[in-house]
Scaffold this active site. Sequence first.
Site, PDB file in Angstrom:
ATOM      1  N   GLU A 287       1.348   6.543  -6.979  1.00 32.15           N
ATOM      2  CA  GLU A 287       0.327   7.565  -7.292  1.00 32.15           C
ATOM      3  C   GLU A 287       0.939   8.961  -7.298  1.00 32.15           C
ATOM      4  O   GLU A 287       0.680   9.758  -8.201  1.00 32.15           O
ATOM      5  CB  GLU A 287      -0.795   7.514  -6.255  1.00 32.15           C
ATOM      6  CG  GLU A 287      -1.788   6.389  -6.489  1.00 32.15           C
ATOM      7  CD  GLU A 287      -2.836   6.316  -5.385  1.00 32.15           C
ATOM      8  OE1 GLU A 287      -3.526   5.302  -5.343  1.00 32.15           O
ATOM      9  OE2 GLU A 287      -2.930   7.253  -4.565  1.00 32.15           O
TER      10      GLU A 287
ATOM     11  N   GLU B 265       0.839  -1.204   0.000  1.00 33.98           N
ATOM     12  CA  GLU B 265       0.000   0.000   0.000  1.00 33.98           C
ATOM     13  C   GLU B 265       0.878   1.260   0.000  1.00 33.98           C
ATOM     14  O   GLU B 265       0.576   2.234  -0.678  1.00 33.98           O
ATOM     15  CB  GLU B 265      -0.926  -0.026   1.224  1.00 33.98           C
ATOM     16  CG  GLU B 265      -1.989   1.059   1.235  1.00 33.98           C
ATOM     17  CD  GLU B 265      -2.911   1.058   0.038  1.00 33.98           C
ATOM     18  OE1 GLU B 265      -3.465   0.003  -0.273  1.00 33.98           O
ATOM     19  OE2 GLU B 265      -3.064   2.120  -0.603  1.00 33.98           O
TER      20      GLU B 265
HETATM   21  N1  LIG Z   1      -3.414  11.056 -15.048  1.00 27.62           N
HETATM   22  C1  LIG Z   1      -4.308  10.083 -15.207  1.00 27.62           C
HETATM   23  N2  LIG Z   1      -4.628   9.637 -16.443  1.00 27.62           N
HETATM   24  C2  LIG Z   1      -5.515   8.639 -16.621  1.00 27.62           C
HETATM   25  N3  LIG Z   1      -6.171   8.020 -15.622  1.00 27.62           N
HETATM   26  C3  LIG Z   1      -5.897   8.400 -14.357  1.00 27.62           C
HETATM   27  C4  LIG Z   1      -4.962   9.446 -14.074  1.00 27.62           C
HETATM   28  N4  LIG Z   1      -4.904   9.608 -12.739  1.00 27.62           N
HETATM   29  C5  LIG Z   1      -5.742   8.722 -12.221  1.00 27.62           C
HETATM   30  N5  LIG Z   1      -6.354   7.995 -13.176  1.00 27.62           N
HETATM   31  C6  LIG Z   1      -7.340   6.923 -12.963  1.00 27.62           C
HETATM   32  O1  LIG Z   1      -8.151   7.255 -11.864  1.00 27.62           O
HETATM   33  C7  LIG Z   1      -8.009   6.271 -10.833  1.00 27.62           C
HETATM   34  C8  LIG Z   1      -8.020   6.960  -9.494  1.00 27.62           C
HETATM   35  O2  LIG Z   1      -6.857   7.748  -9.398  1.00 27.62           O
HETATM   36  P1  LIG Z   1      -6.425   8.538  -8.078  1.00 27.62           P
HETATM   37  O3  LIG Z   1      -5.204   9.308  -8.374  1.00 27.62           O
HETATM   38  O4  LIG Z   1      -7.594   9.299  -7.560  1.00 27.62           O
HETATM   39  O5  LIG Z   1      -6.017   7.406  -7.101  1.00 27.62           O
HETATM   40  P2  LIG Z   1      -6.929   6.503  -6.182  1.00 27.62           P
HETATM   41  O6  LIG Z   1      -6.853   5.105  -6.761  1.00 27.62           O
HETATM   42  O7  LIG Z   1      -8.268   7.116  -6.039  1.00 27.62           O
HETATM   43  O8  LIG Z   1      -6.135   6.500  -4.854  1.00 27.62           O
HETATM   44  P3  LIG Z   1      -6.371   7.352  -3.539  1.00 27.62           P
HETATM   45  O9  LIG Z   1      -7.856   7.318  -3.253  1.00 27.62           O
HETATM   46  O10 LIG Z   1      -5.557   6.624  -2.548  1.00 27.62           O
HETATM   47  O11 LIG Z   1      -5.855   8.728  -3.874  1.00 27.62           O
HETATM   48  C9  LIG Z   1      -6.698   5.545 -11.149  1.00 27.62           C
HETATM   49  O12 LIG Z   1      -6.690   4.216 -10.648  1.00 27.62           O
HETATM   50  C10 LIG Z   1      -6.658   5.588 -12.650  1.00 27.62           C
HETATM   51  O13 LIG Z   1      -7.452   4.537 -13.210  1.00 27.62           O
END
Ligand SMILES: Nc1ncnc2c1ncn2[C@@H]1O[C@H](COP(=O)(O)OP(=O)(O)OP(=O)(O)O)[C@@H](O)[C@H]1O
Length: 135
Positions: free
Chosen positions: A86, A79
Amino acid sequence: MKYWQVLVLKDRGPFSVIRLFSAFKYAVQGIQYAAKSEKNFQIHLFAASIVIILSFFLKLDKVEWIFIIISIFGVMALELVNSAMERAVDLATDKIHPLAKQAKDLAAAGVLVYTLMAVLIGILILGPKIIQLFY
Ligand SMILES: Nc1ncnc2c1ncn2[C@@H]1O[C@H](COP(=O)(O)OP(=O)(O)OP(=O)(O)O)[C@@H](O)[C@H]1O
């Protein structure tokens, strides 16, 4: 300043006390960021606390404890790496990009796969002991 203090401060080799201490300090800072700001890490901490309390209560043997410890620490380590991934992706681009999506989704998949294994181990070790409590 004493001679040994000068030696310790100047020493920057692989076994340098300062280098090792700094690395440890920054790693602890990483755990602190995650515990304060990462929702998933907080959920893992909560789940791990419940499992540890249950494991004490159910009096696991040494081998069972080893599997539980490997599961808990493995999920948390992955994690933390996922959170680092991220941040690195967000730093690399603020645009929507298929590779950014794949990088984040693959890192999240790594956590999911290990978590599934940890849950299975938990069910196999704790499940029968919990059922025994009721029969
Ligand atoms: N720059 C990007 N381009 C394309 N897809 C993205 C991008 N950033 C995030 N995503 C998509 O959105 C999803 C969520 O991204 P995010 O950065 O919010 O992380 P998370 O999985 O929600 O984690 P956390 O909640 O811990 O921040 C990712 O798993 C990915 O599929």
